[in-house]
Design an enzyme around this catalytic site. Sequence first.
Site, PDB file in Angstrom:
ATOM      1  N   ASN A 159       0.865  -1.185   0.000  1.00 11.34           N
ATOM      2  CA  ASN A 159       0.000   0.000   0.000  1.00 11.34           C
ATOM      3  C   ASN A 159       0.901   1.234   0.000  1.00 11.34           C
ATOM      4  O   ASN A 159       1.459   1.593   1.030  1.00 11.34           O
ATOM      5  CB  ASN A 159      -0.892  -0.039   1.257  1.00 11.34           C
ATOM      6  CG  ASN A 159      -1.726   1.222   1.388  1.00 11.34           C
ATOM      7  OD1 ASN A 159      -1.826   2.023   0.463  1.00 11.34           O
ATOM      8  ND2 ASN A 159      -2.326   1.400   2.554  1.00 11.34           N
ATOM      9  N   LYS A 216       0.169   4.281  -0.398  1.00 10.57           N
ATOM     10  CA  LYS A 216      -0.466   5.487   0.168  1.00 10.57           C
ATOM     11  C   LYS A 216      -0.183   6.692  -0.746  1.00 10.57           C
ATOM     12  O   LYS A 216      -0.077   6.520  -1.955  1.00 10.57           O
ATOM     13  CB  LYS A 216      -0.013   5.714   1.608  1.00 10.57           C
ATOM     14  CG  LYS A 216      -0.160   4.439   2.447  1.00 10.57           C
ATOM     15  CD  LYS A 216       0.000   4.662   3.917  1.00 10.57           C
ATOM     16  CE  LYS A 216      -0.162   3.331   4.641  1.00 10.57           C
ATOM     17  NZ  LYS A 216      -0.133   3.457   6.088  1.00 10.57           N
ATOM     18  N   HIS A 233      -9.453   1.312   4.480  1.00 15.98           N
ATOM     19  CA  HIS A 233      -8.200   1.456   5.207  1.00 15.98           C
ATOM     20  C   HIS A 233      -8.438   2.389   6.400  1.00 15.98           C
ATOM     21  O   HIS A 233      -9.230   3.328   6.316  1.00 15.98           O
ATOM     22  CB  HIS A 233      -7.107   2.022   4.281  1.00 15.98           C
ATOM     23  CG  HIS A 233      -5.771   2.011   4.938  1.00 15.98           C
ATOM     24  ND1 HIS A 233      -5.361   3.010   5.796  1.00 15.98           N
ATOM     25  CD2 HIS A 233      -4.763   1.103   4.906  1.00 15.98           C
ATOM     26  CE1 HIS A 233      -4.150   2.712   6.237  1.00 15.98           C
ATOM     27  NE2 HIS A 233      -3.767   1.555   5.716  1.00 15.98           N
ATOM     28  N   GLU A 278      -6.891   4.774   7.527  1.00 18.93           N
ATOM     29  CA  GLU A 278      -6.715   6.208   7.239  1.00 18.93           C
ATOM     30  C   GLU A 278      -7.953   6.775   6.550  1.00 18.93           C
ATOM     31  O   GLU A 278      -8.336   7.920   6.779  1.00 18.93           O
ATOM     32  CB  GLU A 278      -5.445   6.409   6.395  1.00 18.93           C
ATOM     33  CG  GLU A 278      -4.192   6.230   7.246  1.00 18.93           C
ATOM     34  CD  GLU A 278      -2.999   5.664   6.504  1.00 18.93           C
ATOM     35  OE1 GLU A 278      -2.954   5.709   5.267  1.00 18.93           O
ATOM     36  OE2 GLU A 278      -2.084   5.149   7.197  1.00 18.93           O
ATOM     37  N   GLU A 290      -5.691  -4.860  10.315  1.00 18.34           N
ATOM     38  CA  GLU A 290      -4.618  -3.902  10.590  1.00 18.34           C
ATOM     39  C   GLU A 290      -4.925  -3.147  11.882  1.00 18.34           C
ATOM     40  O   GLU A 290      -5.744  -2.228  11.882  1.00 18.34           O
ATOM     41  CB  GLU A 290      -4.511  -2.882   9.447  1.00 18.34           C
ATOM     42  CG  GLU A 290      -4.206  -3.507   8.104  1.00 18.34           C
ATOM     43  CD  GLU A 290      -3.586  -2.484   7.164  1.00 18.34           C
ATOM     44  OE1 GLU A 290      -2.485  -2.741   6.680  1.00 18.34           O
ATOM     45  OE2 GLU A 290      -4.201  -1.422   6.942  1.00 18.34           O
ATOM     46  N   GLY A 346       2.332   2.300  10.770  1.00 19.67           N
ATOM     47  CA  GLY A 346       3.292   3.398  10.633  1.00 19.67           C
ATOM     48  C   GLY A 346       3.951   3.784  11.943  1.00 19.67           C
ATOM     49  O   GLY A 346       4.623   4.805  12.042  1.00 19.67           O
ATOM     50  N   SER A 401       3.227  -2.159  10.321  1.00 18.98           N
ATOM     51  CA  SER A 401       4.669  -2.227  10.579  1.00 18.98           C
ATOM     52  C   SER A 401       5.296  -3.579  10.255  1.00 18.98           C
ATOM     53  O   SER A 401       6.205  -4.037  10.954  1.00 18.98           O
ATOM     54  CB  SER A 401       4.983  -1.822  12.026  1.00 18.98           C
ATOM     55  OG  SER A 401       4.603  -0.480  12.256  1.00 18.98           O
TER      56      SER A 401
END
Length: 250
Positions: free
Chosen positions: A9, A11, A95, A97, A167, A173, A213
């Site tokens: 991904n 991003k 996702h 985010e 996730e 991250g 991560s």
Amino acid sequence: MRKKIVAGNWKMNCNLQETEELLKGLIGKISSSEDKTIIVSPPFTNLYLAKQLTANTGIEVAAQNVHEAKNGAFTGEISTAMLNSLSVAYVIIGHSERRAIFGEKDNLLAQKVNVAINANITPIFCIGEELATRKENKHFNLVAQQLKDGLFHLSEEDFKNVIIAYEPVWAIGTGETASPEQAQEIHAHIRSLLEKKYGKEIARNTSILYGGSVKPENAQEIFAKPDVDGGLIGGASLKAADFITIAEAL
Ligand code: PGA
């Protein structure tokens, strides 16, 4: 049997030139096989180039999002028809985010899943809890709710086309990874929920990816867990060498 998958991904990273460089670093070094799929997910503006460069290389391409409407006055959005016209075969939906920054809720995500499936684009549907939820020990219920609201309206036939990515938000991250045992525990829980809803066969055949991560150093022990079928990789997918090592750990 279910597929093993490593999906990168990207991003909001990589311009056109960087996309070309990164893909050239991957092509010929890793590729999908009968039981393993390698996917990259560049930003929308680079999908056309990515599809061209990866043609017949065994590297698949995913979009990072899609709009739920067919077409029309939705400034700044991208439709399934547009993705179809590039033969993009996968799309990341929900996702964390998108959920946290752009306020996407499960009822909207369910609509995105529907348009993707209707367009023959495989959704990679993301679920996962925030740190506070885990501290309260409510993460099992949370993922159950996310599955119910985002996916469980699907028929058995349609659900067969879905990939799930677990996730934990606290691991994305942050450098903090769920331990292989933590990942296995919740992946097994997710699979048991799939079994309850869709039966043993479908539960056994659904790929459940871990994300958060994942790095070259930890990929192998995470992927070794029986209910972890690969990973959705953010930061480490931006370096060809790291992504290759992770894909080889599958
Ligand atoms: P990360 O991101 O690997 O950088 O933690 C994973 C993701 O957001 O999909």
